[in-house]
Structure formats: C-alpha cells, structure tokens
Design a protein around this motif. Structure first.
Motif, mmCIF file in Angstrom:
data_model
loop_
_atom_site.group_PDB
_atom_site.id
_atom_site.type_symbol
_atom_site.label_atom_id
_atom_site.label_comp_id
_atom_site.label_asym_id
_atom_site.label_seq_id
_atom_site.Cartn_x
_atom_site.Cartn_y
_atom_site.Cartn_z
ATOM 1 N N UNK A 89 0.837 -1.207 0.000
ATOM 2 C CA UNK A 89 0.000 0.000 0.000
ATOM 3 C C UNK A 89 0.868 1.252 0.000
ATOM 4 N N UNK A 90 1.893 1.271 0.845
ATOM 5 C CA UNK A 90 2.788 2.431 0.918
ATOM 6 C C UNK A 90 3.526 2.634 -0.397
ATOM 7 N N UNK A 91 4.002 1.538 -0.978
ATOM 8 C CA UNK A 91 4.716 1.613 -2.255
ATOM 9 C C UNK A 91 3.826 2.226 -3.336
ATOM 10 N N UNK A 92 2.564 1.853 -3.354
ATOM 11 C CA UNK A 92 1.629 2.333 -4.365
ATOM 12 C C UNK A 92 1.334 3.819 -4.200
ATOM 13 N N UNK A 93 1.056 4.240 -2.979
ATOM 14 C CA UNK A 93 0.725 5.646 -2.726
ATOM 15 C C UNK A 93 1.904 6.555 -3.065
ATOM 16 N N UNK A 94 3.103 6.156 -2.648
ATOM 17 C CA UNK A 94 4.281 7.000 -2.900
ATOM 18 C C UNK A 94 4.601 7.043 -4.392
ATOM 19 N N UNK A 113 11.170 6.894 0.929
ATOM 20 C CA UNK A 113 9.944 6.348 1.526
ATOM 21 C C UNK A 113 9.431 5.172 0.686
ATOM 22 N N UNK A 114 9.493 5.327 -0.625
ATOM 23 C CA UNK A 114 9.082 4.239 -1.511
ATOM 24 C C UNK A 114 9.937 2.998 -1.262
ATOM 25 N N UNK A 177 0.699 2.432 -10.009
ATOM 26 C CA UNK A 177 -0.463 2.667 -9.148
ATOM 27 C C UNK A 177 -1.616 1.683 -9.387
ATOM 28 N N UNK A 178 -2.120 1.517 -10.613
ATOM 29 C CA UNK A 178 -3.254 0.593 -10.777
ATOM 30 C C UNK A 178 -2.903 -0.847 -10.410
ATOM 31 N N UNK A 179 -1.693 -1.266 -10.751
ATOM 32 C CA UNK A 179 -1.286 -2.631 -10.407
ATOM 33 C C UNK A 179 -1.106 -2.783 -8.900
ATOM 34 N N UNK A 180 -0.637 -1.730 -8.249
ATOM 35 C CA UNK A 180 -0.486 -1.782 -6.805
ATOM 36 C C UNK A 180 -1.824 -1.907 -6.096
ATOM 37 N N UNK A 181 -2.830 -1.205 -6.590
ATOM 38 C CA UNK A 181 -4.171 -1.293 -5.990
ATOM 39 C C UNK A 181 -4.720 -2.715 -6.119
ATOM 40 N N UNK A 182 -4.566 -3.295 -7.310
ATOM 41 C CA UNK A 182 -5.014 -4.679 -7.519
ATOM 42 C C UNK A 182 -4.263 -5.622 -6.585
ATOM 43 N N UNK A 183 -2.954 -5.404 -6.446
ATOM 44 C CA UNK A 183 -2.147 -6.277 -5.595
ATOM 45 C C UNK A 183 -2.557 -6.222 -4.142
ATOM 46 N N UNK A 184 -2.890 -5.035 -3.640
ATOM 47 C CA UNK A 184 -3.298 -4.893 -2.246
ATOM 48 C C UNK A 184 -4.628 -5.608 -2.004
#
Length: 488
Positions: A89-94, A113-114, A177-184
C-alpha cells in the motif's frame, strides 16, 4: 474463510500465495529496471548534477537495503500478512506522489519512503512462499518467483524507456499505481495468517541505528568519491562512519538477545558461504544492465527506449533459465547448481569486457548479456532454497531479510562502485554525459576514456564473480530440512 480448509483448497493455496507475491515482486523490480534506462531523462528534467543524478538511483537502493533487514525482523515479530499489505500500500501511494515532485530533493525523499514500502514487500515474499509450499515443491515455487522477477527485469528497461521517451518521466512511477491497488486487494482476499506465532522478541533499536549510518557512510563515500574527491570532508566522514560503526554494530549484534542480524548463522559454513555468494552474485550482476544501458545511451546516442531494448538479453537469459533452475534445484545440491550459474555469468561478463568499444558487435555483446542473465537464474533459486528450507519457520523473515539485504547491498555497492569507476578518470565536462546521455559527437580521445572506464567497471564485476564461485563451491553438504509448520 473456514478454520479448516478442504484438501483441495489447501493444495491450491500455495499457488494463490505465489500469485500474490509475484505481483509484488513484479512491481518492486519493475521500479528499479525502469529507472535504469530512464535516468538520463529524469536527470535532464530536474537539471541534476552528476552527484544528485547518482542519488536518484542510490537513494532507493540504500534505504531499501537497510529497511529489508529491519522489516524482516519486524515480520517475524508481528506477522507477515499484515506487514506485506502495509508495504505494498505504501509503495503504491508513494509511486503516485513521486510524479508530482516539484524538485529533485522532494523526489529523493519520496524515493527513500518508496524504498521502505518496497523493502516490506521483498522481505516477506520468500517467507510467505516458504510457509505456504510443501518442501518438495518449494523449489518450483521459488523458481517461478525468480521467473516473474526476471520478466519484471525483462520488461522494466523497455517500459521505462517507452514512458520516459513518449509519455514523460512521471509515468515511470505512475504506472505502478493501478497494479499496486489490484495487488493490495488480492493480498487482503488471499493471504492467511500463519499458525507460527510471532517471536515477540525485543526490537533491536541500537542495531538498526548503527547499520543505517554504517551502510549510509559506505555508499556516500563510494558514490561521491570520484566527483567530490577522496579528500573531501564529506567523503572522509562517510568512510570513517563505515569503518568505525561496522565493528561496533557486529559487537552489539553478537551480544544482543534479539539481534537484527543473527551472526550465529555465519558460524555454519553452509549458511555463511550461501550468504557470501548471494552478495557477490548480486554485486557482479546488478551493474551490468545499468552499465550497458548507459553505454549505449552515451556512446551510441541511443534513446532510453532503444537502450532498454539493447539490454534485454540479460533478462531473457533469466526468463529462460529460471524454470529449469527450479526443476533442477529439487534434484541437485545448491553447491553444484549455484557455482555453475556463477561460472556462466563470469563468461558473459568476460565477453562484455572485450566487446565494449567503438567497434563492438551488438550480437556478441548480446551473447555475453544473455549468459549473465542465465547464470544468475541458475544461481538464485537453489541458493535461496538451500537457505530457506533449513531455517526455523519462526525466523524465516529474519533469515530472508538477511539474504535480501545482502543481495540489495551487493546491488547498491555495485551501482555506486561501477559508476565511480566509470567516471573516476573523466574530466567534469564528461562526467555529466554519463548520466544524461550524449546527443553530439564525442572526440576520439574522450571516447577512449569512457570506454576504459566501462571496461574497468566490468572487470570489477568479473573479479566478484570468480570470488563468488569459490565461496559457493566451499559450502557444505545439503542438511536435513526442519519440520514444516502447519497452516490454517
């Protein structure tokens, strides 16, 4: 989800976990690969000097290396599922925020931070797989995980080159970002809690502080020595921090009841040599893609996208050999397979040393890069499996954190050292061309200086590979794995 899953559900679960971790690995490694070829575009956008351009790469690598070890310990203490979800989640937001960075300094802070989010993902991936897979099929699961990592590295330079050249540098980060959301979301739906309880041991605050400043000093000195000068107070301070704090850190860890780095693992030859080989393999291989991409952009005037295509043979080799390595690792000892893999990589680096130059043949260089990738794949799966299958399940996070930290340390030191070697003998007017690419003709004398720098950097990679072969060969025989923990 029921407390007692059916047999069919239990047999599917390891592969579902693999799908979760594969997405996380894909994102974090794409993030490194895309920036390797997009660095000149990002540097030019922010008008970065050679020093600050260097830290666009190193800020992530340094903090990722340190946080991997820290979060490996935290995962053992408090649970891997929750931490993995937080990290992704942090990786995606940053990743989203980086695209809006107004200047180079904000970019560097966000990259750090990332790196913390990426470290949480990386340090939990292998333990999650080891917890989920039976011992007999674990090498196949790890092999597929390496395959996914290889694919990420395969498409990373191409994706990064495409975005940087056609859509703008921001998309080098925004595509996460979109892939990170799916992953979370998928991780929250899929991952179970392990029945192995957290260790609940004390958090090693002194160890965390000491390792941060010791490694930070080493990377600072290596990265800035060639640009600021080895007599510069900042460079000297970095070297002194590393030299003074490293033995203090080792002493603190040896006496600690709950150490950040379990030094007792190094008292067993098999673990010590496996960890040493991990560092040396990463050191030898990591800089090859970066060096060759910068080489094509600087001397061949290639665009970021073209340079990304040019270094594909490295990851094609990893993609093709990773499934083979996973299959062989369940039948043959890691000493044989890992040492053979390092030998293949060494041959590849040797070819590149002779091929770098104004009259080089891309076909021959591609063979060298392919061998580097193939050798890396043949090394990684058996070496990782030999560590993870013989560690107490309650300490797999720490063991993998140490392995990942050494792997990342090899990468960050390799990046800093190779860039230092390439630029060490260059006048200031040429140092910036290495980071920003070159659009004009380079005088013959300057071409010679640049080529010599690249060759010396590759020679350093070859020496590390040869030493890695030795450490891999002298490890002991395969031990008997411990009893496997149960899963809910």
């Amino acid at each position: 989800m029921s407390a007692q899953p059916t047999k069919a559900a239990s047999s599917r679960y390891p592969w579902m976990v693999l799908s979760v971790t594969s997405l996380g690995v894909m994102l974090t490694l794409l993030n490194v690969g895309t920036l390797n070829v997009a660095l000149p575009v990002v540097s030019a956008h922010f008008h970065a000097t050679a020093t600050t351009a260097n830290w666009i790469l190193l800020s992530y690598l340094l903090f990722n290396t340190i946080f991997i070890l820290i979060f490996g310990r935290i995962a053992d203490m408090f649970g891997r599922r929750r931490l993995y979800i937080i990290g992704l989640s942090a990786f995606t937001v940053v990743s989203l925020l980086i695209g809006f960075a107004p200047n180079i300094w904000v970019l560097l802070v966000l990259r750090a931070i990332q790196a913390a989010g990426g470290a949480i993902v990386v340090t939990n991936t292998t333990p999650l797989l080891t917890d989920a897979f039976p011992a007999k099929t674990l090498p196949k699961g790890l092999g597929i995980n390496v395959l996914v990592a290889s694919v990420a590295q395969l498409i990373g330079p191409v994706v990064g080159g495409f975005f940087a050249s056609d859509l703008g540098w921001q998309w080098v980060f925004w595509f996460n970002v979109p892939f990170g959301i799916v992953g979370v979301v998928w991780a929250m739906m899929t991952l179970r809690k392990s029945s192995t309880k957290g260790t609940r041991e004390a958090f090693d605050i002194p160890g965390n502080i000491l390792i941060f400043f010791a490694l930070g000093g080493a990377i600072l000195a290596l990265s800035e020595g060639s640009t600021l000068g080895w007599g510069n107070p900042l460079v000297i301070a970095g070297l002194l921090a590393f030299v003074i704090l490293t033995p203090i850190f080792l002493r603190v860890e040896w006496k600690s009841k709950s150490p950040l780095m379990d030094l007792r693992l190094f008292g067993q030859r098999r673990y010590a040599m496996a960890y040493a080989s991990t560092f040396l393999n990463s050191f030898a291989r990591s800089a090859v893609v970066l060096l060759m991409a910068l080489y094509y952009e600087t001397l061949n005037h290639a665009s970021a996208f073209t340079a990304g295509l040019a270094v594909l043979p490295v990851t094609i080799g990893m993609v093709l050999l990773s499934p083979v390595a996973g299959s062989l690792a369940s039948r043959y000892d890691a000493r044989l397979l890992s040492s053979t893999g390092l030998g293949l990589s060494g041959v590849g680096v040797l070819i590149l040393i002779f091929e770098v130059g104004p009259t080089s043949s891309f076909a021959v260089a591609a063979i060298g890069m392919f061998l580097v990738g193939a050798g890396t794949a043949l090394f990684m799966t058996p070496n990782t499996s030999s560590i993870m299958t013989t560690i107490d399940p309650a300490h797999r996070g720490s063991a993998n954190g140490l392995r990942s930290m050494l792997q990342n340390m090899g990468q960050v030191i390799s990046t800093a050292l190779s860039l230092m070697i390439v630029t060490a003998n260059l006048p200031p007017r040429l140092q910036s061309s290495i980071y920003e690419g070159s659009t004009g003709a380079i005088p013959a004398n300057d071409v010679h200086l640049i080529v010599v720098g690249f060759r010396y950097a590759l020679i350093a990679m070859l020496v590390a590979t040869i030493i890695g072969m030795f450490t891999s060969l002298v490890r002991g025989q395969r031990p008997v794995p411990p009893a496997k923990s149960s899963m809910r």
